[in-house]
Design a protein around this motif. Structure first.
Motif, PDB file in Angstrom:
ATOM      1  N   MET A   1       0.682  -1.200  -0.091  1.00  0.00           N
ATOM      2  CA  MET A   1      -0.001   0.118  -0.226  1.00  0.00           C
ATOM      3  C   MET A   1       0.941   1.264   0.105  1.00  0.00           C
ATOM      4  O   MET A   1       2.168   1.358   0.213  1.00  0.00           O
ATOM      5  N   LEU A   2       0.275   2.317  -0.538  1.00  0.00           N
ATOM      6  CA  LEU A   2       0.928   3.657  -0.522  1.00  0.00           C
ATOM      7  C   LEU A   2       1.404   4.211   0.909  1.00  0.00           C
ATOM      8  O   LEU A   2       0.219   4.156   1.933  1.00  0.00           O
ATOM      9  N   THR A   3       2.558   4.590   1.376  1.00  0.00           N
ATOM     10  CA  THR A   3       2.755   4.802   2.390  1.00  0.00           C
ATOM     11  C   THR A   3       3.518   6.364   2.175  1.00  0.00           C
ATOM     12  O   THR A   3       4.164   6.533   1.404  1.00  0.00           O
ATOM     13  N   THR A   4       3.814   7.059   3.309  1.00  0.00           N
ATOM     14  CA  THR A   4       4.608   8.275   3.508  1.00  0.00           C
ATOM     15  C   THR A   4       5.349   7.985   4.872  1.00  0.00           C
ATOM     16  O   THR A   4       4.933   7.250   5.914  1.00  0.00           O
ATOM     17  N   PRO A   5       6.719   8.288   4.847  1.00  0.00           N
ATOM     18  CA  PRO A   5       7.411   9.242   3.939  1.00  0.00           C
ATOM     19  C   PRO A   5       7.550   8.422   2.829  1.00  0.00           C
ATOM     20  O   PRO A   5       7.921   7.044   2.676  1.00  0.00           O
ATOM     21  N   TYR A   6       8.049   8.920   1.758  1.00  0.00           N
ATOM     22  CA  TYR A   6       8.154   8.119   0.319  1.00  0.00           C
ATOM     23  C   TYR A   6       9.789   7.614   0.137  1.00  0.00           C
ATOM     24  O   TYR A   6      10.673   8.402   0.828  1.00  0.00           O
ATOM     25  N   VAL A   7       9.832   6.645  -0.568  1.00  0.00           N
ATOM     26  CA  VAL A   7      11.277   6.112  -0.989  1.00  0.00           C
ATOM     27  C   VAL A   7      11.498   6.005  -2.369  1.00  0.00           C
ATOM     28  O   VAL A   7      10.555   6.405  -3.200  1.00  0.00           O
ATOM     29  N   THR A   8      12.572   5.733  -2.869  1.00  0.00           N
ATOM     30  CA  THR A   8      12.689   5.822  -4.310  1.00  0.00           C
ATOM     31  C   THR A   8      11.866   4.889  -5.073  1.00  0.00           C
ATOM     32  O   THR A   8      11.716   3.739  -4.716  1.00  0.00           O
ATOM     33  N   GLY A   9      11.112   5.598  -6.111  1.00  0.00           N
ATOM     34  CA  GLY A   9      10.320   4.682  -7.053  1.00  0.00           C
ATOM     35  C   GLY A   9       8.833   4.459  -6.588  1.00  0.00           C
ATOM     36  O   GLY A   9       8.230   3.976  -7.138  1.00  0.00           O
ATOM     37  N   THR A  10       8.529   5.119  -5.170  1.00  0.00           N
ATOM     38  CA  THR A  10       7.181   5.333  -5.038  1.00  0.00           C
ATOM     39  C   THR A  10       6.550   6.382  -5.620  1.00  0.00           C
ATOM     40  O   THR A  10       6.956   7.531  -5.947  1.00  0.00           O
ATOM     41  N   PRO A  11       5.098   6.111  -5.885  1.00  0.00           N
ATOM     42  CA  PRO A  11       4.546   7.465  -6.490  1.00  0.00           C
ATOM     43  C   PRO A  11       4.307   8.201  -5.321  1.00  0.00           C
ATOM     44  O   PRO A  11       3.767   8.067  -4.051  1.00  0.00           O
ATOM     45  N   ASN A  12       4.874   9.607  -5.628  1.00  0.00           N
ATOM     46  CA  ASN A  12       4.702  10.564  -4.487  1.00  0.00           C
ATOM     47  C   ASN A  12       4.000  11.848  -4.990  1.00  0.00           C
ATOM     48  O   ASN A  12       4.107  12.616  -4.240  1.00  0.00           O
ATOM     49  N   TRP A  13       3.539  11.814  -6.192  1.00  0.00           N
ATOM     50  CA  TRP A  13       2.672  12.905  -6.600  1.00  0.00           C
ATOM     51  C   TRP A  13       1.821  12.490  -7.809  1.00  0.00           C
ATOM     52  O   TRP A  13       2.012  11.452  -8.457  1.00  0.00           O
ATOM     53  N   ILE A  14       0.983  13.138  -7.961  1.00  0.00           N
ATOM     54  CA  ILE A  14       0.010  13.163  -9.020  1.00  0.00           C
ATOM     55  C   ILE A  14      -0.894  14.232  -9.422  1.00  0.00           C
ATOM     56  O   ILE A  14      -1.247  15.121  -8.348  1.00  0.00           O
ATOM     57  N   ASP A  15      -0.944  14.562 -10.685  1.00  0.00           N
ATOM     58  CA  ASP A  15      -1.785  15.699 -11.068  1.00  0.00           C
ATOM     59  C   ASP A  15      -2.485  15.637 -12.298  1.00  0.00           C
ATOM     60  O   ASP A  15      -2.363  14.493 -12.960  1.00  0.00           O
ATOM     61  N   LEU A  16      -3.576  16.516 -12.360  1.00  0.00           N
ATOM     62  CA  LEU A  16      -4.578  16.515 -13.672  1.00  0.00           C
ATOM     63  C   LEU A  16      -4.097  17.790 -14.361  1.00  0.00           C
ATOM     64  O   LEU A  16      -4.000  18.882 -14.062  1.00  0.00           O
ATOM     65  N   GLY A  17      -4.261  17.506 -15.749  1.00  0.00           N
ATOM     66  CA  GLY A  17      -3.892  18.435 -16.791  1.00  0.00           C
ATOM     67  C   GLY A  17      -5.512  18.422 -17.441  1.00  0.00           C
ATOM     68  O   GLY A  17      -5.924  17.229 -17.989  1.00  0.00           O
ATOM     69  N   THR A  18      -6.162  19.377 -17.303  1.00  0.00           N
ATOM     70  CA  THR A  18      -7.419  19.657 -17.738  1.00  0.00           C
ATOM     71  C   THR A  18      -8.041  20.696 -18.621  1.00  0.00           C
ATOM     72  O   THR A  18      -6.997  21.865 -18.308  1.00  0.00           O
ATOM     73  N   PRO A  19      -8.621  20.911 -19.432  1.00  0.00           N
ATOM     74  CA  PRO A  19      -8.882  22.066 -20.105  1.00  0.00           C
ATOM     75  C   PRO A  19      -9.628  23.071 -19.429  1.00  0.00           C
ATOM     76  O   PRO A  19      -9.599  24.290 -19.819  1.00  0.00           O
ATOM     77  N   ASP A  20     -10.164  22.998 -18.207  1.00  0.00           N
ATOM     78  CA  ASP A  20     -10.798  23.969 -17.378  1.00  0.00           C
ATOM     79  C   ASP A  20     -10.813  23.619 -15.897  1.00  0.00           C
ATOM     80  O   ASP A  20     -11.636  22.808 -15.504  1.00  0.00           O
ATOM     81  N   ILE A  21      -9.849  23.921 -15.376  1.00  0.00           N
ATOM     82  CA  ILE A  21      -9.406  23.694 -13.810  1.00  0.00           C
ATOM     83  C   ILE A  21     -10.575  24.165 -12.923  1.00  0.00           C
ATOM     84  O   ILE A  21     -10.842  23.224 -12.031  1.00  0.00           O
ATOM     85  N   ASP A  22     -11.268  25.175 -13.374  1.00  0.00           N
ATOM     86  CA  ASP A  22     -12.438  25.419 -12.568  1.00  0.00           C
ATOM     87  C   ASP A  22     -13.546  24.677 -12.203  1.00  0.00           C
ATOM     88  O   ASP A  22     -14.173  24.204 -11.558  1.00  0.00           O
ATOM     89  N   ALA A  23     -13.952  23.922 -13.844  1.00  0.00           N
ATOM     90  CA  ALA A  23     -14.710  22.993 -13.957  1.00  0.00           C
ATOM     91  C   ALA A  23     -14.471  21.695 -13.198  1.00  0.00           C
ATOM     92  O   ALA A  23     -15.269  21.082 -12.811  1.00  0.00           O
TER      93      ALA A  23
END
Length: 266
Positions: A1-23
């Motif tokens: 399972m995901l845990t913090t603190p992070y180590v090398t190779g773990t998913p440590n960020w995720i973001d969304l690219g979208t045409p309308d951030i307000d929507a």
């Protein structure tokens, strides 16, 4: 399972690219309770989706000509330049060269040998997501790819991932899971799935699908549909895992939700 603190190779960020951030903020606020907070004009419209005062994801407006709506996953790197060289040496491609993000960290964007996009985050002041596994937070990842063995060889060479397998409940084969080097199976954070084995994913491009934890899968699907989401796969149960569904937000970014099994009272 995901845990913090992070180590090398773990998913440590995720973001969304979208045409309308307000929507997008309106949608994800209704689904997960997130609140978007801009990082300021110097950040070019980038900001954080906050959940109870903790960062659950990032996001920004991305015009259609710059790319389709999508969730992007980042894996921790101790050295962005070295990671970029390892990507190229193992059949991948550097899409965005390593670059500083103020004093927060250093990022780079890649494509694996099959073309699935992913990124690295070398932490500075920003050590990664504040919230994982909690309701409304990232809990799991799946890579849909035409040749899992080639993908696993690539990521293992770049990040040192280790793998394990489990039989699928329906007896149709095995499911391959990944964890950071030396962290053991309790640190598994994702699976690798052959696209041909999933009719829903077979015709699309290779990609990473994020799963977010919810307390009620069916109610979350109903709310997401009400807010304009496309339900790509209705809620189903997986023995020993929980109940999950696949969605696309109103702009088309794909994600999934998972309701884990409640512990049984002794």
């Amino acid at each position: 399972m995901l845990t913090t603190p992070y180590v090398t190779g773990t998913p440590n960020w995720i973001d969304l690219g979208t045409p309308d951030i307000d929507a997008a903020n309106t949608f994800y606020n209704g689904v997960f309770g997130w609140q978007f907070q801009s990082a300021g004009p110097e950040a070019g419209g980038y900001g954080m989706f906050q959940l109870g005062g903790k960062t659950a994801a990032g996001g920004m407006t991305v015009p259609p000509e710059q790319g389709p709506p999508a969730w992007n996953v980042y894996f921790q790197s101790p050295d962005a330049e070295a990671t970029a060289k390892a990507v190229e040496a193992n059949g991948g491609r550097v899409v965005v060269e390593p670059m500083d993000v103020f004093d927060l960290g250093r990022m780079a964007i890649f494509a694996d040998p099959a073309g699935a996009a992913y990124a690295s985050w070398q932490p500075g002041k920003n050590k990664g997501l504040d919230s994982v596994n909690d309701p409304g937070s990232l809990a799991w990842l799946e890579l849909y790819t035409p040749v899992p063995d080639a993908a696993l060889a690539h990521y293992s060479a770049v990040y040192g991932w280790e793998t394990s397998t489990m039989p699928l409940p329906d007896g149709s084969g095995t499911y391959t899971m990944v964890n950071p080097a030396g962290a053991g199976e309790e640190a598994m954070f994702g699976g690798v799935v052959p696209q041909a084995a999933d009719p829903l994913e077979a015709q699309g491009d290779p990609y990473w699908l994020p799963y977010f934890t919810v307390t009620d899968c069916d109610a979350t699907v109903a709310k997401a549909r009400e807010l304009g989401a496309t339900v790509r796969m209705e809620p189903i149960d997986m023995e020993g895992v929980g109940r999950f569904a696949k969605l696309a937000d109103p702009a088309g970014a794909k994600f999934a939700i998972m309701q884990g099994i409640e512990p049984q009272a002794a």
